[in-house]
Design a protein around this motif. Structure first.
Motif, PDB file in Angstrom:
ATOM      1  N   THR A  94       0.767  -1.246   0.112  1.00  0.00           N
ATOM      2  CA  THR A  94      -0.046  -0.034   0.091  1.00  0.00           C
ATOM      3  C   THR A  94       0.860   1.291  -0.042  1.00  0.00           C
ATOM      4  O   THR A  94       0.642   2.374  -0.707  1.00  0.00           O
ATOM      5  CB  THR A  94      -0.921   0.007   1.362  1.00  0.00           C
ATOM      6  OG1 THR A  94      -1.814  -1.182   1.278  1.00  0.00           O
ATOM      7  CG2 THR A  94      -1.697   1.035   1.257  1.00  0.00           C
ATOM      8  N   LEU A  95       1.754   1.270   0.650  1.00  0.00           N
ATOM      9  CA  LEU A  95       2.891   2.527   0.796  1.00  0.00           C
ATOM     10  C   LEU A  95       3.439   2.619  -0.414  1.00  0.00           C
ATOM     11  O   LEU A  95       4.071   3.718  -0.818  1.00  0.00           O
ATOM     12  CB  LEU A  95       3.896   2.425   2.063  1.00  0.00           C
ATOM     13  CG  LEU A  95       2.975   2.333   3.411  1.00  0.00           C
ATOM     14  CD1 LEU A  95       4.172   2.216   4.458  1.00  0.00           C
ATOM     15  CD2 LEU A  95       2.425   3.750   3.545  1.00  0.00           C
ATOM     16  N   ALA A  96       3.813   1.498  -1.136  1.00  0.00           N
ATOM     17  CA  ALA A  96       4.443   1.499  -2.349  1.00  0.00           C
ATOM     18  C   ALA A  96       3.846   2.076  -3.347  1.00  0.00           C
ATOM     19  O   ALA A  96       3.911   2.956  -4.495  1.00  0.00           O
ATOM     20  CB  ALA A  96       5.045   0.131  -2.754  1.00  0.00           C
ATOM     21  N   PHE A  97       2.344   1.813  -3.570  1.00  0.00           N
ATOM     22  CA  PHE A  97       1.412   2.166  -4.503  1.00  0.00           C
ATOM     23  C   PHE A  97       1.141   3.992  -4.069  1.00  0.00           C
ATOM     24  O   PHE A  97       0.996   4.584  -5.088  1.00  0.00           O
ATOM     25  CB  PHE A  97      -0.053   1.446  -4.016  1.00  0.00           C
ATOM     26  CG  PHE A  97      -0.122   0.203  -4.989  1.00  0.00           C
ATOM     27  CD1 PHE A  97       0.262  -0.905  -4.711  1.00  0.00           C
ATOM     28  CD2 PHE A  97      -0.752   0.474  -6.265  1.00  0.00           C
ATOM     29  CE1 PHE A  97       0.156  -1.926  -5.523  1.00  0.00           C
ATOM     30  CE2 PHE A  97      -0.984  -0.486  -7.127  1.00  0.00           C
ATOM     31  CZ  PHE A  97      -0.605  -1.652  -6.763  1.00  0.00           C
ATOM     32  N   THR A  98       1.365   4.095  -2.767  1.00  0.00           N
ATOM     33  CA  THR A  98       1.180   5.729  -2.516  1.00  0.00           C
ATOM     34  C   THR A  98       2.363   6.518  -3.061  1.00  0.00           C
ATOM     35  O   THR A  98       2.306   7.404  -3.779  1.00  0.00           O
ATOM     36  CB  THR A  98       1.164   5.703  -1.191  1.00  0.00           C
ATOM     37  OG1 THR A  98       0.081   5.036  -0.312  1.00  0.00           O
ATOM     38  CG2 THR A  98       1.249   7.093  -0.418  1.00  0.00           C
ATOM     39  N   VAL A  99       3.677   6.056  -2.980  1.00  0.00           N
ATOM     40  CA  VAL A  99       4.656   6.684  -3.437  1.00  0.00           C
ATOM     41  C   VAL A  99       4.698   6.470  -5.103  1.00  0.00           C
ATOM     42  O   VAL A  99       4.920   7.626  -5.758  1.00  0.00           O
ATOM     43  CB  VAL A  99       6.182   5.752  -3.063  1.00  0.00           C
ATOM     44  CG1 VAL A  99       7.183   6.781  -3.735  1.00  0.00           C
ATOM     45  CG2 VAL A  99       6.165   5.993  -1.552  1.00  0.00           C
ATOM     46  N   PHE A 120      -2.772   5.357  -2.682  1.00  0.00           N
ATOM     47  CA  PHE A 120      -3.166   4.625  -1.096  1.00  0.00           C
ATOM     48  C   PHE A 120      -4.299   3.714  -1.360  1.00  0.00           C
ATOM     49  O   PHE A 120      -4.166   2.557  -1.096  1.00  0.00           O
ATOM     50  CB  PHE A 120      -3.001   5.701  -0.296  1.00  0.00           C
ATOM     51  CG  PHE A 120      -3.247   5.088   1.233  1.00  0.00           C
ATOM     52  CD1 PHE A 120      -2.103   4.766   1.914  1.00  0.00           C
ATOM     53  CD2 PHE A 120      -4.434   4.977   1.827  1.00  0.00           C
ATOM     54  CE1 PHE A 120      -2.330   4.218   3.279  1.00  0.00           C
ATOM     55  CE2 PHE A 120      -4.722   4.231   3.089  1.00  0.00           C
ATOM     56  CZ  PHE A 120      -3.398   4.017   3.704  1.00  0.00           C
ATOM     57  N   VAL A 121      -5.422   4.415  -1.792  1.00  0.00           N
ATOM     58  CA  VAL A 121      -6.537   3.429  -1.669  1.00  0.00           C
ATOM     59  C   VAL A 121      -6.493   2.297  -2.952  1.00  0.00           C
ATOM     60  O   VAL A 121      -7.149   1.366  -2.710  1.00  0.00           O
ATOM     61  CB  VAL A 121      -7.639   4.352  -1.947  1.00  0.00           C
ATOM     62  CG1 VAL A 121      -8.034   5.172  -0.847  1.00  0.00           C
ATOM     63  CG2 VAL A 121      -7.894   5.141  -3.132  1.00  0.00           C
ATOM     64  N   VAL A 122      -5.988   2.871  -4.034  1.00  0.00           N
ATOM     65  CA  VAL A 122      -5.983   1.562  -5.110  1.00  0.00           C
ATOM     66  C   VAL A 122      -5.175   0.483  -4.673  1.00  0.00           C
ATOM     67  O   VAL A 122      -5.437  -0.566  -4.804  1.00  0.00           O
ATOM     68  CB  VAL A 122      -5.178   2.249  -6.275  1.00  0.00           C
ATOM     69  CG1 VAL A 122      -4.949   1.030  -7.436  1.00  0.00           C
ATOM     70  CG2 VAL A 122      -6.188   3.225  -6.931  1.00  0.00           C
ATOM     71  N   GLY A 123      -4.037   0.659  -4.043  1.00  0.00           N
ATOM     72  CA  GLY A 123      -3.018  -0.272  -3.573  1.00  0.00           C
ATOM     73  C   GLY A 123      -3.793  -1.045  -2.442  1.00  0.00           C
ATOM     74  O   GLY A 123      -3.791  -2.306  -2.286  1.00  0.00           O
ATOM     75  N   LEU A 124      -4.586  -0.545  -1.420  1.00  0.00           N
ATOM     76  CA  LEU A 124      -5.026  -1.185  -0.361  1.00  0.00           C
ATOM     77  C   LEU A 124      -6.401  -1.862  -0.698  1.00  0.00           C
ATOM     78  O   LEU A 124      -6.588  -3.015  -0.657  1.00  0.00           O
ATOM     79  CB  LEU A 124      -5.318  -0.159   0.638  1.00  0.00           C
ATOM     80  CG  LEU A 124      -6.061  -0.578   2.017  1.00  0.00           C
ATOM     81  CD1 LEU A 124      -5.264  -1.395   2.620  1.00  0.00           C
ATOM     82  CD2 LEU A 124      -6.521   0.504   2.847  1.00  0.00           C
TER      83      LEU A 124
END
Length: 298
Positions: A189-194, A253-257
């Protein structure tokens, strides 16, 4: 004078007519019960669907807090978690760089250059910066970057975690004391955020530069490139410097989570044919909801 014929008893009727009369009395309550059963099944299906969506929403809210809380703890960042974060982030940024730049170039040709042309033609060239910021950078860029993230890496996470869940590997991790949330969900999720922030900025720059080049080649504008970007930056308000990066970060963030949780919440009745459409529809809904919420606030 002959009176009206008296109603006949069922015993006086022929055999076929008697069967028809009895059939009517027996079929009517059966039909009502059938309609009631059909209505009950439909209501049960709608209730099940509503409970499942509400359950996923509650899981999303709890997982959001969990990711934010655990990411601030030093002991959460073990070597395996750091490896998962770095490898996923590299896959998102390096793998999605070409597609993002290509989408940004197409947006610059189709949207930015057209905005510059028509505003210049109508004598509203002074509004170019504000319209490009509000339409292209603030609205179009987060949605397109979110769709690219969802289609390329979000579906991949849904597939991987879904197969691990269906195959029993997630239960095996929990049995030996490994938390799948810390090992898989939080770093991804944090990787998607970055990745969402990085690709969103690159998409915006690519679309604006391409739009300027197309407008300059066609003779619509004659200003140097630094003057063009200075005008665009001057059109941004103080809130835009916060809202635009925050929108890219939230979308990633929301796409990864959402992709990770869709895979983790797979049941034994699920297959990839049911899991992938569910993950894509949820991801699209999440991206649109985030975009609308940010647009409604300011």
């Amino acid at each position: 004078m002959t009176g009206a014929p008296a109603p006949q008893d069922h015993d006086d009727l022929p055999d076929e007519a008697e069967t028809h009369v009895h059939g009517l009395h027996e079929r009517e309550p059966w039909s009502v019960q059938r309609v009631l059963r059909w209505a009950r099944r439909r209501l049960a299906w709608m209730g099940h669907l509503a409970r499942r969506q509400a359950r996923f929403l509650l899981i999303m809210l709890g997982a959001c807090w969990g990711v934010l809380f655990e990411s601030l703890r030093v002991y959460s960042w073990r070597r395996t978690v750091r490896y998962e974060f770095v490898s996923t982030m590299n896959s998102i940024i390096r793998g999605g760089l070409f597609a993002t730049m290509f989408a940004g170039i197409l947006t610059g040709v189709a949207a930015v250059s057209q905005v510059i042309y028509w505003l210049g033609l109508t004598g509203l060239a002074t509004m170019t910066g504000s319209i490009l910021i509000n339409v292209v950078v603030r609205e179009i860029a987060p949605i397109l970057v979110g769709i690219l993230l969802l289609g390329r890496n979000g579906m991949l996470s849904t597939t991987e975690l879904g197969l691990l869940t269906l195959g029993g590997e997630i239960r095996s991790m929990q049995a030996v004391g490994v938390d799948p949330f810390l090992l898989l969900v939080m770093p991804r999720t944090l990787a998607f955020t970055v990745g969402g922030f990085t690709l969103g900025i690159l998409f915006s720059c690519a679309s604006l530069v391409t739009g300027y080049i197309m407008s300059r080649l066609s003779g619509v504008i004659t200003d140097p490139v630094w003057t063009f970007f200075s005008n665009v930056a001057a059109a941004m308000s103080r809130a835009d410097y916060v809202i635009i990066p925050l929108k890219f970060i939230t979308v990633g963030f929301v796409v990864g989570l959402g992709g990770c949780l869709t895979g983790l919440t797979a049941t034994n009745s699920d297959t990839l044919r049911s899991l992938l459409p569910r993950g894509f529809s949820r991801g699209m809904l999440i991206v649109m909801v985030v975009s609308v919420l940010f647009s409604l606030e300011l």
